[in-house]
Design a protein around this motif. Sequence first.
Motif, PDB file in Angstrom:
ATOM      1  N   GLY A  87      60.210  29.533 -13.982  1.00 56.56           N
ATOM      2  CA  GLY A  87      59.665  28.185 -14.114  1.00 56.56           C
ATOM      3  C   GLY A  87      60.429  27.194 -13.265  1.00 56.56           C
ATOM      4  N   PHE A  88      61.749  27.359 -13.200  1.00 55.94           N
ATOM      5  CA  PHE A  88      62.617  26.529 -12.365  1.00 55.94           C
ATOM      6  C   PHE A  88      62.206  26.663 -10.899  1.00 55.94           C
ATOM      7  CE2 PHE A  88      66.363  26.381  -9.617  1.00 55.94           C
ATOM      8  CZ  PHE A  88      66.906  25.137  -9.921  1.00 55.94           C
ATOM      9  N   ILE A  89      62.062  27.899 -10.436  1.00 60.48           N
ATOM     10  CA  ILE A  89      61.703  28.168  -9.038  1.00 60.48           C
ATOM     11  C   ILE A  89      60.325  27.602  -8.707  1.00 60.48           C
ATOM     12  CG2 ILE A  89      61.193  29.994  -7.341  1.00 60.48           C
ATOM     13  CD1 ILE A  89      64.201  29.677  -8.042  1.00 60.48           C
ATOM     14  N   PHE A  90      59.332  27.878  -9.566  1.00 61.12           N
ATOM     15  CA  PHE A  90      57.970  27.432  -9.284  1.00 61.12           C
ATOM     16  C   PHE A  90      57.842  25.914  -9.349  1.00 61.12           C
ATOM     17  CE2 PHE A  90      56.557  31.772 -11.038  1.00 61.12           C
ATOM     18  CZ  PHE A  90      56.684  32.358  -9.788  1.00 61.12           C
ATOM     19  N   SER A  91      58.428  25.294 -10.361  1.00 54.83           N
ATOM     20  CA  SER A  91      58.305  23.834 -10.471  1.00 54.83           C
ATOM     21  C   SER A  91      59.070  23.135  -9.353  1.00 54.83           C
ATOM     22  CB  SER A  91      58.747  23.336 -11.846  1.00 54.83           C
ATOM     23  OG  SER A  91      60.095  23.633 -12.109  1.00 54.83           O
ATOM     24  N   LEU A  92      60.229  23.666  -8.976  1.00 59.49           N
ATOM     25  CA  LEU A  92      60.970  23.094  -7.850  1.00 59.49           C
ATOM     26  C   LEU A  92      60.168  23.233  -6.564  1.00 59.49           C
ATOM     27  CD1 LEU A  92      63.527  21.721  -6.804  1.00 59.49           C
ATOM     28  CD2 LEU A  92      64.534  24.005  -6.530  1.00 59.49           C
ATOM     29  N   SER A  93      59.489  24.362  -6.386  1.00 63.60           N
ATOM     30  CA  SER A  93      58.636  24.568  -5.209  1.00 63.60           C
ATOM     31  C   SER A  93      57.518  23.532  -5.159  1.00 63.60           C
ATOM     32  CB  SER A  93      58.018  25.971  -5.230  1.00 63.60           C
ATOM     33  OG  SER A  93      59.014  26.953  -5.183  1.00 63.60           O
ATOM     34  N   ILE A  94      56.902  23.268  -6.308  1.00 66.15           N
ATOM     35  CA  ILE A  94      55.823  22.286  -6.360  1.00 66.15           C
ATOM     36  C   ILE A  94      56.355  20.895  -6.027  1.00 66.15           C
ATOM     37  CG2 ILE A  94      54.205  21.110  -7.915  1.00 66.15           C
ATOM     38  CD1 ILE A  94      53.822  23.901  -9.283  1.00 66.15           C
ATOM     39  N   ILE A  95      57.508  20.545  -6.571  1.00 66.54           N
ATOM     40  CA  ILE A  95      58.109  19.231  -6.288  1.00 66.54           C
ATOM     41  C   ILE A  95      58.414  19.085  -4.804  1.00 66.54           C
ATOM     42  CG2 ILE A  95      60.176  17.802  -6.639  1.00 66.54           C
ATOM     43  CD1 ILE A  95      60.179  18.908  -9.566  1.00 66.54           C
ATOM     44  N   ILE A  96      58.999  20.108  -4.214  1.00 68.86           N
ATOM     45  CA  ILE A  96      59.333  20.064  -2.784  1.00 68.86           C
ATOM     46  C   ILE A  96      58.070  19.933  -1.938  1.00 68.86           C
ATOM     47  CG2 ILE A  96      60.221  21.444  -0.849  1.00 68.86           C
ATOM     48  CD1 ILE A  96      62.378  22.485  -2.866  1.00 68.86           C
ATOM     49  N   MET A  97      57.043  20.731  -2.266  1.00 72.27           N
ATOM     50  CA  MET A  97      55.806  20.646  -1.495  1.00 72.27           C
ATOM     51  C   MET A  97      55.102  19.311  -1.710  1.00 72.27           C
ATOM     52  SD  MET A  97      54.204  24.494  -1.435  1.00 72.27           S
ATOM     53  CE  MET A  97      54.256  24.818  -3.188  1.00 72.27           C
ATOM     54  N   LYS A  98      55.175  18.758  -2.912  1.00 73.00           N
ATOM     55  CA  LYS A  98      54.570  17.445  -3.176  1.00 73.00           C
ATOM     56  C   LYS A  98      55.211  16.398  -2.271  1.00 73.00           C
ATOM     57  CE  LYS A  98      52.486  14.001  -5.264  1.00 73.00           C
ATOM     58  NZ  LYS A  98      51.105  13.695  -5.012  1.00 73.00           N
ATOM     59  N   ILE A  99      56.517  16.434  -2.158  1.00 70.23           N
ATOM     60  CA  ILE A  99      57.223  15.473  -1.303  1.00 70.23           C
ATOM     61  C   ILE A  99      56.931  15.749   0.170  1.00 70.23           C
ATOM     62  CG2 ILE A  99      59.520  14.710  -0.561  1.00 70.23           C
ATOM     63  CD1 ILE A  99      60.382  15.239  -3.543  1.00 70.23           C
ATOM     64  N   ARG A 100      56.940  17.011   0.547  1.00 69.66           N
ATOM     65  CA  ARG A 100      56.738  17.377   1.948  1.00 69.66           C
ATOM     66  C   ARG A 100      55.327  17.099   2.439  1.00 69.66           C
ATOM     67  NH1 ARG A 100      57.660  23.327   4.650  1.00 69.66           N
ATOM     68  NH2 ARG A 100      57.299  22.643   6.769  1.00 69.66           N
ATOM     69  N   TYR A 101      54.331  17.371   1.604  1.00 70.57           N
ATOM     70  CA  TYR A 101      52.944  17.251   2.018  1.00 70.57           C
ATOM     71  C   TYR A 101      52.280  15.979   1.489  1.00 70.57           C
ATOM     72  CZ  TYR A 101      53.607  22.230   2.941  1.00 70.57           C
ATOM     73  OH  TYR A 101      54.065  23.430   3.391  1.00 70.57           O
ATOM     74  N   LYS A 102      53.063  14.978   1.132  1.00 72.33           N
ATOM     75  CA  LYS A 102      52.489  13.787   0.494  1.00 72.33           C
ATOM     76  C   LYS A 102      51.483  13.052   1.378  1.00 72.33           C
ATOM     77  CE  LYS A 102      56.126  10.557   1.757  1.00 72.33           C
ATOM     78  NZ  LYS A 102      57.097   9.629   1.267  1.00 72.33           N
ATOM     79  N   ASN A 103      51.575  13.181   2.658  1.00 68.51           N
ATOM     80  CA  ASN A 103      50.653  12.486   3.570  1.00 68.51           C
ATOM     81  C   ASN A 103      49.661  13.437   4.220  1.00 68.51           C
ATOM     82  OD1 ASN A 103      51.810   9.942   3.130  1.00 68.51           O
ATOM     83  ND2 ASN A 103      53.430  10.408   4.582  1.00 68.51           N
ATOM     84  N   ASN A 104      49.503  14.626   3.685  1.00 65.65           N
ATOM     85  CA  ASN A 104      48.623  15.635   4.290  1.00 65.65           C
ATOM     86  C   ASN A 104      47.323  15.802   3.523  1.00 65.65           C
ATOM     87  OD1 ASN A 104      50.581  16.093   6.153  1.00 65.65           O
ATOM     88  ND2 ASN A 104      51.057  18.170   5.537  1.00 65.65           N
ATOM     89  N   LYS A 105      46.786  14.759   2.982  1.00 65.31           N
ATOM     90  CA  LYS A 105      45.549  14.861   2.227  1.00 65.31           C
ATOM     91  C   LYS A 105      44.420  15.288   3.156  1.00 65.31           C
ATOM     92  CE  LYS A 105      42.565  12.420  -0.923  1.00 65.31           C
ATOM     93  NZ  LYS A 105      42.297  11.207  -1.659  1.00 65.31           N
ATOM     94  N   LYS A 106      43.705  16.354   2.729  1.00 66.74           N
ATOM     95  CA  LYS A 106      42.578  16.842   3.523  1.00 66.74           C
ATOM     96  C   LYS A 106      41.335  16.034   3.200  1.00 66.74           C
ATOM     97  CE  LYS A 106      44.113  21.330   4.593  1.00 66.74           C
ATOM     98  NZ  LYS A 106      43.698  22.561   5.146  1.00 66.74           N
ATOM     99  N   LEU A 107      40.552  15.768   4.220  1.00 66.55           N
ATOM    100  CA  LEU A 107      39.320  14.995   4.026  1.00 66.55           C
ATOM    101  C   LEU A 107      38.131  15.892   3.935  1.00 66.55           C
ATOM    102  CD1 LEU A 107      40.081  12.160   6.567  1.00 66.55           C
ATOM    103  CD2 LEU A 107      40.402  12.105   4.109  1.00 66.55           C
TER     104      LEU A 107
END
Length: 88
Positions: free
Chosen positions: A68-88
Amino acid sequence: MNMEIIGFVATGLTTGSLVPQVIKIYRTKDASSISLSMYVMYFVGILMWIAYGFHLDSTPIHISNFFGFIFSLSIIIMKIRYKNNKKL
């Protein structure tokens, strides 16, 4: 039924529920619909569960919360990294 088996099954289900989200964000590079505050709260809760698991010396708690630590940390990192990559 051995209660530890129930613990391991619960571990697989609850921790495994994060995997589809990790895969979706990774594939699409889009985390715009993900709540950062929810996953930060979840992550902090996981850290607390890890501490509690060490106190109880409980293998199911250790295993589920490690992943859970690994998966949730991965989601947090990707959320921050891809915050401006919204697909249209």
